[in-house]
Design an enzyme around this catalytic site. Structure first.
Site, PDB file in Angstrom:
ATOM      1  N   LYS A 112       0.811  -1.217   0.000  1.00  0.00           N
ATOM      2  CA  LYS A 112       0.000   0.000   0.000  1.00  0.00           C
ATOM      3  C   LYS A 112       0.847   1.270   0.000  1.00  0.00           C
ATOM      4  O   LYS A 112       0.350   2.343  -0.290  1.00  0.00           O
ATOM      5  CB  LYS A 112      -1.010   0.008   1.150  1.00  0.00           C
ATOM      6  CG  LYS A 112      -0.435   0.188   2.545  1.00  0.00           C
ATOM      7  CD  LYS A 112      -1.565   0.097   3.581  1.00  0.00           C
ATOM      8  CE  LYS A 112      -1.079   0.109   5.004  1.00  0.00           C
ATOM      9  NZ  LYS A 112      -0.560   1.375   5.480  1.00  0.00           N
ATOM     10  N   ASP A 113       2.157   1.138   0.315  1.00  0.00           N
ATOM     11  CA  ASP A 113       3.050   2.299   0.277  1.00  0.00           C
ATOM     12  C   ASP A 113       3.630   2.566  -1.106  1.00  0.00           C
ATOM     13  O   ASP A 113       4.258   3.598  -1.330  1.00  0.00           O
ATOM     14  CB  ASP A 113       4.232   2.104   1.240  1.00  0.00           C
ATOM     15  CG  ASP A 113       3.814   2.134   2.705  1.00  0.00           C
ATOM     16  OD1 ASP A 113       2.700   2.605   2.994  1.00  0.00           O
ATOM     17  OD2 ASP A 113       4.607   1.677   3.553  1.00  0.00           O
ATOM     18  N   ARG A 169      -8.114   8.508   3.867  1.00  0.00           N
ATOM     19  CA  ARG A 169      -9.072   7.459   3.491  1.00  0.00           C
ATOM     20  C   ARG A 169      -9.874   6.988   4.701  1.00  0.00           C
ATOM     21  O   ARG A 169     -11.105   6.846   4.634  1.00  0.00           O
ATOM     22  CB  ARG A 169      -8.292   6.271   2.893  1.00  0.00           C
ATOM     23  CG  ARG A 169      -9.119   5.004   2.709  1.00  0.00           C
ATOM     24  CD  ARG A 169      -8.237   3.816   2.337  1.00  0.00           C
ATOM     25  NE  ARG A 169      -7.286   3.462   3.384  1.00  0.00           N
ATOM     26  CZ  ARG A 169      -7.577   2.722   4.451  1.00  0.00           C
ATOM     27  NH1 ARG A 169      -8.806   2.267   4.639  1.00  0.00           N
ATOM     28  NH2 ARG A 169      -6.642   2.436   5.347  1.00  0.00           N
ATOM     29  N   ARG A 170      -9.178   6.729   5.818  1.00  0.00           N
ATOM     30  CA  ARG A 170      -9.884   6.276   7.018  1.00  0.00           C
ATOM     31  C   ARG A 170     -10.780   7.375   7.564  1.00  0.00           C
ATOM     32  O   ARG A 170     -11.914   7.117   7.977  1.00  0.00           O
ATOM     33  CB  ARG A 170      -8.872   5.830   8.081  1.00  0.00           C
ATOM     34  CG  ARG A 170      -8.175   4.513   7.741  1.00  0.00           C
ATOM     35  CD  ARG A 170      -7.011   4.215   8.673  1.00  0.00           C
ATOM     36  NE  ARG A 170      -6.423   2.897   8.425  1.00  0.00           N
ATOM     37  CZ  ARG A 170      -5.171   2.588   8.671  1.00  0.00           C
ATOM     38  NH1 ARG A 170      -4.336   3.490   9.175  1.00  0.00           N
ATOM     39  NH2 ARG A 170      -4.716   1.368   8.422  1.00  0.00           N
ATOM     40  N   ARG A 230       0.682  10.858  13.422  1.00  0.00           N
ATOM     41  CA  ARG A 230       1.748  10.119  12.752  1.00  0.00           C
ATOM     42  C   ARG A 230       2.401   9.236  13.787  1.00  0.00           C
ATOM     43  O   ARG A 230       2.123   9.326  14.963  1.00  0.00           O
ATOM     44  CB  ARG A 230       2.811  11.087  12.197  1.00  0.00           C
ATOM     45  CG  ARG A 230       2.420  11.862  10.983  1.00  0.00           C
ATOM     46  CD  ARG A 230       2.980  11.386   9.645  1.00  0.00           C
ATOM     47  NE  ARG A 230       4.039  10.405   9.604  1.00  0.00           N
ATOM     48  CZ  ARG A 230       5.235  10.619   9.129  1.00  0.00           C
ATOM     49  NH1 ARG A 230       5.574  11.816   8.708  1.00  0.00           N
ATOM     50  NH2 ARG A 230       6.117   9.663   9.064  1.00  0.00           N
ATOM     51  N   ARG A 243       1.285   5.330  18.325  1.00  0.00           N
ATOM     52  CA  ARG A 243      -0.163   5.501  18.115  1.00  0.00           C
ATOM     53  C   ARG A 243      -0.974   4.890  19.255  1.00  0.00           C
ATOM     54  O   ARG A 243      -1.915   5.492  19.745  1.00  0.00           O
ATOM     55  CB  ARG A 243      -0.551   4.890  16.764  1.00  0.00           C
ATOM     56  CG  ARG A 243       0.051   5.677  15.621  1.00  0.00           C
ATOM     57  CD  ARG A 243      -0.280   5.084  14.260  1.00  0.00           C
ATOM     58  NE  ARG A 243       0.482   5.779  13.233  1.00  0.00           N
ATOM     59  CZ  ARG A 243      -0.001   6.132  12.045  1.00  0.00           C
ATOM     60  NH1 ARG A 243      -1.241   5.850  11.724  1.00  0.00           N
ATOM     61  NH2 ARG A 243       0.746   6.756  11.175  1.00  0.00           N
ATOM     62  N   CYS A 269      -0.926   7.660  -3.078  1.00  0.00           N
ATOM     63  CA  CYS A 269      -1.152   6.714  -1.971  1.00  0.00           C
ATOM     64  C   CYS A 269      -1.843   7.360  -0.780  1.00  0.00           C
ATOM     65  O   CYS A 269      -2.409   6.676   0.062  1.00  0.00           O
ATOM     66  CB  CYS A 269       0.151   6.125  -1.455  1.00  0.00           C
ATOM     67  SG  CYS A 269       1.391   5.787  -2.655  1.00  0.00           S
TER      68      CYS A 269
END
Length: 319
Positions: free
Chosen positions: A81-82, A129-130, A151, A157, A244
């Site tokens: 996905k990166d 996106r989230r 980040r 996180r 992305c």
């Protein structure tokens, strides 16, 4: 005489090291050669800016690809996905192994599920996106949430939740599985609620396009169905001309009749980060047998999404 070790280029993060270690072991088994990890620091690892400001997740990839081109490493492992959708000259994705769980998950205080979070709950994520999909779901179901941009690695996180700064954070199931921390998940987000990033849960093993013997060896780790699915998802992303870090979700899954895989369904979504407007569509077709067919599936759905106004929901079009 033992053969020279293969050099595997990897980012230094705990997650990157874990998934590269797993690939290294698989490569040892298929080649019989030792594999050494070469740690490479990328701009995305050292910058504290938000990903969307510094060029999206592609910033994690450039340094690894530069090392490949210069011959400092023999192959590299990326989170798919990166990877930017354009494949650079001289490099090839030799293998896309079987995909991990593509879903997003919540790690929340008090072991809460997403729908049980209190009114005004603060949910941390660095992903537009989230944000777009969580806010759209909340809006549609009368939930009151605030998405907060963050980040940092997995530890950072989750610490936001443990320290009480946030009520929950959103992470990828695959990443937590790979570092052995899936027991910290308090809720799995159904793909009907949040579609993952194109390629989420899959790894890409990249090497020089002129290294035929290595390509052949790494190819033994390739999973054709995963490759078909992620190719369709990334083709959708490319056809939307989105980077992305754009608020685009996509998932191709296989529809089976008993043991026999009959068709592939591709779902795509794009939305404004506040969740006020989304375009979400799906298409179903025969399982792609070639890269060209997988790309066509993605392009066809992207064209339908663009016809319904998807381009206007993505903010700046990333080139």
């Amino acid at each position: 005489m033992t053969e020279k070790a293969l050099r595997l280029g990897t980012r230094r993060s705990k997650l990157a090291m874990a998934q590269s270690g797993q690939v290294a072991e698989a490569v040892r088994q298929v080649t019989g050669r030792p594999v050494e990890l070469v740690e490479i620091t990328t701009y995305g690892d050292t910058s504290r800016e938000h990903l969307a400001q510094i060029g999206g997740t592609g910033v994690f990839v450039t340094a690894l690809r530069d090392a490949l081109v210069r011959g400092e490493v023999d192959f590299a492992v990326h989170s798919l996905k990166d990877l930017p959708t354009a494949q650079p000259e001289g490099l090839v994705l030799a293998a896309i192994p079987k995909r991990e769980d593509p879903r997003d998950v919540i790690v929340a205080r008090d072991a809460l599920k997403f729908t049980d979070l209190p009114r005004g709950a603060r949910i941390g994520t660095g992903s537009p996106r989230r944000m777009a999909q969580l806010n759209a779901y909340a809006r549609a179901h009368g939930l009151d949430i605030e998405t907060v941009p963050i980040r940092g690695n997995v530890d950072t996180r989750i610490r936001y939740v443990r320290d009480g700064e946030l009520d929950a954070v959103v992470l990828a199931a695959a990443g937590l599985n790979r570092i052995g921390r899936s027991d910290e998940v308090t809720d799995f987000l159904s793909v009907d609620t949040v579609l993952p990033a194109p390629g989420q849960g899959a790894l890409a093993i990249e090497c020089a396009a002129d290294n035929a013997s290595l390509i052949a060896s790494l190819g033994e780790l390739d999973d054709p169905l995963t490759r078909a699915a992620v190719t369709a998802e990334r083709s959708l992303l490319a056809a939307l001309e989105a980077g992305c870090s754009a608020p685009v979700g996509a998932l191709a899954d296989l529809l089976a009749d008993g043991q026999i895989v009959k068709e592939m369904r591709l779902r795509g979504v794009v939305g404004t980060t506040d969740g006020t407007r989304t375009v979400q569509l799906s298409t179903t077709g025969p399982v792609p047998q070639t890269e060209t067919q997988a790309i066509a599936l993605g392009r066809a759905l992207a064209a339908e999404m663009l016809a319904q106004g998807a381009a206007g929901l993505m903010g700046e079009r990333a080139q």
